[in-house]
Design a protein around this motif. Structure first.
Motif, PDB file in Angstrom:
ATOM      1  N   LEU A  49       0.828  -1.204   0.000  1.00 37.96           N
ATOM      2  CA  LEU A  49       0.000   0.000   0.000  1.00 37.96           C
ATOM      3  C   LEU A  49       0.865   1.259   0.000  1.00 37.96           C
ATOM      4  CD1 LEU A  49      -2.881   1.142   0.182  1.00 37.96           C
ATOM      5  CD2 LEU A  49      -2.658   1.029   2.654  1.00 37.96           C
ATOM      6  N   GLY A  50       1.903   1.271   0.828  1.00 44.05           N
ATOM      7  CA  GLY A  50       2.796   2.419   0.878  1.00 44.05           C
ATOM      8  C   GLY A  50       3.545   2.630  -0.425  1.00 44.05           C
ATOM      9  N   LEU A  51       4.061   1.554  -1.000  1.00 48.82           N
ATOM     10  CA  LEU A  51       4.777   1.684  -2.272  1.00 48.82           C
ATOM     11  C   LEU A  51       3.839   2.092  -3.408  1.00 48.82           C
ATOM     12  CD1 LEU A  51       7.219  -1.343  -2.033  1.00 48.82           C
ATOM     13  CD2 LEU A  51       7.774   1.083  -1.841  1.00 48.82           C
ATOM     14  N   GLY A  52       2.617   1.590  -3.372  1.00 49.92           N
ATOM     15  CA  GLY A  52       1.632   1.989  -4.379  1.00 49.92           C
ATOM     16  C   GLY A  52       1.305   3.468  -4.302  1.00 49.92           C
ATOM     17  N   LEU A  53       1.149   3.985  -3.088  1.00 50.26           N
ATOM     18  CA  LEU A  53       0.911   5.419  -2.916  1.00 50.26           C
ATOM     19  C   LEU A  53       2.106   6.228  -3.407  1.00 50.26           C
ATOM     20  CD1 LEU A  53      -0.797   5.789   0.569  1.00 50.26           C
ATOM     21  CD2 LEU A  53      -1.729   6.463  -1.635  1.00 50.26           C
ATOM     22  N   PHE A  54       3.304   5.754  -3.107  1.00 48.05           N
ATOM     23  CA  PHE A  54       4.503   6.483  -3.524  1.00 48.05           C
ATOM     24  C   PHE A  54       4.634   6.533  -5.036  1.00 48.05           C
ATOM     25  CE2 PHE A  54       9.080   6.837  -4.390  1.00 48.05           C
ATOM     26  CZ  PHE A  54       9.313   8.038  -3.758  1.00 48.05           C
ATOM     27  N   ILE A  55       4.343   5.431  -5.689  1.00 43.54           N
ATOM     28  CA  ILE A  55       4.463   5.373  -7.148  1.00 43.54           C
ATOM     29  C   ILE A  55       3.398   6.242  -7.816  1.00 43.54           C
ATOM     30  CG2 ILE A  55       4.198   3.833  -9.134  1.00 43.54           C
ATOM     31  CD1 ILE A  55       5.547   1.660  -7.404  1.00 43.54           C
ATOM     32  N   LEU A  82       1.242  15.229   1.858  1.00 44.15           N
ATOM     33  CA  LEU A  82       0.467  14.343   2.725  1.00 44.15           C
ATOM     34  C   LEU A  82       0.589  12.888   2.276  1.00 44.15           C
ATOM     35  CD1 LEU A  82      -1.529  14.281   5.114  1.00 44.15           C
ATOM     36  CD2 LEU A  82      -3.352  14.459   3.444  1.00 44.15           C
ATOM     37  N   ILE A  83       0.576  12.652   0.982  1.00 45.39           N
ATOM     38  CA  ILE A  83       0.725  11.294   0.449  1.00 45.39           C
ATOM     39  C   ILE A  83       2.117  10.751   0.764  1.00 45.39           C
ATOM     40  CG2 ILE A  83       0.893   9.973  -1.702  1.00 45.39           C
ATOM     41  CD1 ILE A  83      -1.430  11.718  -2.756  1.00 45.39           C
ATOM     42  N   ILE A  84       3.139  11.581   0.667  1.00 44.41           N
ATOM     43  CA  ILE A  84       4.498  11.128   0.989  1.00 44.41           C
ATOM     44  C   ILE A  84       4.612  10.783   2.468  1.00 44.41           C
ATOM     45  CG2 ILE A  84       6.902  11.877   1.152  1.00 44.41           C
ATOM     46  CD1 ILE A  84       6.475  13.337  -1.505  1.00 44.41           C
ATOM     47  N   VAL A  85       4.001  11.589   3.338  1.00 48.99           N
ATOM     48  CA  VAL A  85       4.023  11.303   4.782  1.00 48.99           C
ATOM     49  C   VAL A  85       3.289   9.990   5.071  1.00 48.99           C
ATOM     50  CG1 VAL A  85       3.174  12.100   7.020  1.00 48.99           C
ATOM     51  CG2 VAL A  85       4.325  13.692   5.496  1.00 48.99           C
ATOM     52  N   LEU A  86       2.138   9.788   4.453  1.00 48.60           N
ATOM     53  CA  LEU A  86       1.401   8.532   4.629  1.00 48.60           C
ATOM     54  C   LEU A  86       2.205   7.338   4.121  1.00 48.60           C
ATOM     55  CD1 LEU A  86      -2.254   9.495   3.709  1.00 48.60           C
ATOM     56  CD2 LEU A  86      -1.402   8.738   5.921  1.00 48.60           C
ATOM     57  N   THR A  87       2.900   7.520   3.019  1.00 48.93           N
ATOM     58  CA  THR A  87       3.735   6.455   2.477  1.00 48.93           C
ATOM     59  C   THR A  87       4.819   6.047   3.465  1.00 48.93           C
ATOM     60  OG1 THR A  87       3.348   7.207   0.216  1.00 48.93           O
ATOM     61  CG2 THR A  87       5.314   5.887   0.607  1.00 48.93           C
ATOM     62  N   VAL A  88       5.485   7.043   4.040  1.00 53.37           N
ATOM     63  CA  VAL A  88       6.535   6.751   5.016  1.00 53.37           C
ATOM     64  C   VAL A  88       5.953   6.041   6.232  1.00 53.37           C
ATOM     65  CG1 VAL A  88       8.181   7.827   6.599  1.00 53.37           C
ATOM     66  CG2 VAL A  88       8.051   8.592   4.228  1.00 53.37           C
ATOM     67  N   LEU A  89       4.791   6.480   6.698  1.00 57.87           N
ATOM     68  CA  LEU A  89       4.152   5.841   7.848  1.00 57.87           C
ATOM     69  C   LEU A  89       3.763   4.390   7.552  1.00 57.87           C
ATOM     70  CD1 LEU A  89       1.904   8.692   9.274  1.00 57.87           C
ATOM     71  CD2 LEU A  89       3.947   7.708  10.292  1.00 57.87           C
ATOM     72  N   PHE A  90       3.182   4.143   6.384  1.00 62.21           N
ATOM     73  CA  PHE A  90       2.800   2.776   6.024  1.00 62.21           C
ATOM     74  C   PHE A  90       4.013   1.857   5.948  1.00 62.21           C
ATOM     75  CE2 PHE A  90      -1.311   4.233   3.843  1.00 62.21           C
ATOM     76  CZ  PHE A  90      -2.070   3.834   4.919  1.00 62.21           C
ATOM     77  N   ILE A  91       5.073   2.322   5.304  1.00 62.91           N
ATOM     78  CA  ILE A  91       6.264   1.483   5.150  1.00 62.91           C
ATOM     79  C   ILE A  91       6.945   1.275   6.498  1.00 62.91           C
ATOM     80  CG2 ILE A  91       8.541   1.361   4.072  1.00 62.91           C
ATOM     81  CD1 ILE A  91       7.280   2.683   1.611  1.00 62.91           C
ATOM     82  N   ALA A  92       6.999   2.326   7.319  1.00 66.13           N
ATOM     83  CA  ALA A  92       7.610   2.185   8.643  1.00 66.13           C
ATOM     84  C   ALA A  92       6.817   1.205   9.505  1.00 66.13           C
ATOM     85  CB  ALA A  92       7.704   3.539   9.331  1.00 66.13           C
ATOM     86  N   PHE A  93       5.488   1.264   9.435  1.00 69.04           N
ATOM     87  CA  PHE A  93       4.661   0.334  10.196  1.00 69.04           C
ATOM     88  C   PHE A  93       4.853  -1.092   9.692  1.00 69.04           C
ATOM     89  CE2 PHE A  93       0.471  -1.610  11.266  1.00 69.04           C
ATOM     90  CZ  PHE A  93       0.630  -1.576  12.644  1.00 69.04           C
ATOM     91  N   ALA A  94       5.007  -1.255   8.392  1.00 68.43           N
ATOM     92  CA  ALA A  94       5.242  -2.583   7.822  1.00 68.43           C
ATOM     93  C   ALA A  94       6.577  -3.142   8.296  1.00 68.43           C
ATOM     94  CB  ALA A  94       5.214  -2.512   6.299  1.00 68.43           C
ATOM     95  N   VAL A  95       7.599  -2.322   8.307  1.00 69.11           N
ATOM     96  CA  VAL A  95       8.906  -2.774   8.786  1.00 69.11           C
ATOM     97  C   VAL A  95       8.827  -3.126  10.267  1.00 69.11           C
ATOM     98  CG1 VAL A  95      11.277  -2.008   9.230  1.00 69.11           C
ATOM     99  CG2 VAL A  95      10.210  -1.560   7.020  1.00 69.11           C
ATOM    100  N   TYR A  96       8.135  -2.302  11.044  1.00 66.01           N
ATOM    101  CA  TYR A  96       7.968  -2.580  12.474  1.00 66.01           C
ATOM    102  C   TYR A  96       7.268  -3.928  12.701  1.00 66.01           C
ATOM    103  CZ  TYR A  96       5.623  -2.464  16.993  1.00 66.01           C
ATOM    104  OH  TYR A  96       5.129  -2.802  18.212  1.00 66.01           O
TER     105      TYR A  96
END
Length: 61
Positions: A17-23, A37-51
């Motif tokens: 989801l995060g990578l899709g938003l980023f692309i 806002l989309i870039i911030v959400l992307t970072v949050l999604f990817i960070a949560f996935a890594v966590y």
């Protein structure tokens, strides 16, 4: 299915989801505010996935 497996699946989903938003960030909005806002959400999604992935792999050990 174990809890760890579900966390890994959820992490993969959030990463996709995060990578899709980023692309697609340029085509989703032309406004600079919404792009930020989309870039911030992307970072949050990817960070949560890594966590979630790290947490679930630490549970195996």
């Amino acid at each position: 299915m174990s809890r760890e497996a579900l966390e890994v699946i959820l992490a993969i989903g959030f990463a996709i989801l995060g990578l899709g938003l980023f692309i697609r960030r340029n085509s989703l909005s032309k406004s600079k505010y919404y792009r930020l806002l989309i870039i911030v959400l992307t970072v949050l999604f990817i960070a949560f996935a890594v966590y979630l992935a790290i947490r679930s792999f630490n549970n195996y050990a």
